[in-house]
Design an enzyme around this catalytic site. Sequence first.
Site, mmCIF file in Angstrom:
data_model
loop_
_atom_site.group_PDB
_atom_site.id
_atom_site.type_symbol
_atom_site.label_atom_id
_atom_site.label_comp_id
_atom_site.label_asym_id
_atom_site.label_seq_id
_atom_site.Cartn_x
_atom_site.Cartn_y
_atom_site.Cartn_z
ATOM 1 N N TYR A 1 -8.496 0.016 9.989
ATOM 2 C CA TYR A 1 -8.988 1.637 9.634
ATOM 3 C C TYR A 1 -9.581 1.513 8.691
ATOM 4 C CZ TYR A 1 -7.064 5.820 8.989
ATOM 5 O OH TYR A 1 -7.046 7.566 9.041
ATOM 6 N N SER B 1 -10.929 9.470 5.072
ATOM 7 C CA SER B 1 -9.542 8.973 4.440
ATOM 8 C C SER B 1 -10.169 8.239 3.412
ATOM 9 C CB SER B 1 -8.866 7.928 5.593
ATOM 10 O OG SER B 1 -7.741 7.196 5.363
#
Length: 280
Positions: free
Chosen positions: A149, A136
């Site tokens: 995250y 990501s």
Amino acid sequence: MKKDNIWIITGAGRGMGVDITKAALGAGYKVVATGRNTDKVTQALGKAENLLVVKLDVTKPADAVSAVKATVDRFGRIDVLVNNAANFYAGYFEELTAEQMEQQIQTSLIGPMNVTRAVLPIMRNQRSGQIITISSTAGLIGFEFGTAYAASKFGVEGWMQSLQAEVEPFGIDTIIVNPGFFRTELLTEESTNYANQPIEDYNERRAQQMQFWKGYNGQQSGDPAKLAQALIKISNQQKPPRRFIAGADSVATAEQVAATLQQQTNAYRDLSISLGYDNA
């Protein structure tokens, strides 16, 4: 890559995993689509001669071993592993429980490790293979409300970069993919969990963050079907890239990260290089 190569894809029952599976099948590959709920995977993908649906909870090492065995039993080899399964624990670090942090890391970091560990003996014996892991932009830069995250994705980055050096002598390539905002199901209620230990000092900012994240679902600019096709193209390169920055917003983020790191390096350069022993 061979026209008949074998792909195994995690998190294939929804979101980006569905698009990647469809793109691989469309390219003529044989695909093992995995998910925690095989009924949902089958419902999302239908049935096809070149498709095998297998149960796989990436947090369970035994599931990974079983999925790899099922793949080899059916197709004889594994050419490409796509570590795609993910979830999102959003919230301020102080408001996230230790259990939520652990669950984020179990799914997004330990999970792909479990599957990769099960796949590597096959690829090593073949002396060929690709491991594509979806990271990501949160693996490039941290962000407010994203401590869990980003921690998991930064872990993915270090693990994958180190793994590349270990497995390259066996003809195995690793590819890190850094998507920006794509219109997947990551921000749906099924994939996103929020911190549940509210602290008053964060109330105003938390409300703003919650409004943003819930409102952004379905508004992302990236097209996951196009990303899936891009992965097919990258996989077919004679020498695939070690990293693929996916999406215009991700490109902008990567460029900013590179510029900031250079600025930080230069800011205290003289002090930094003065830290050796004087007689060195």
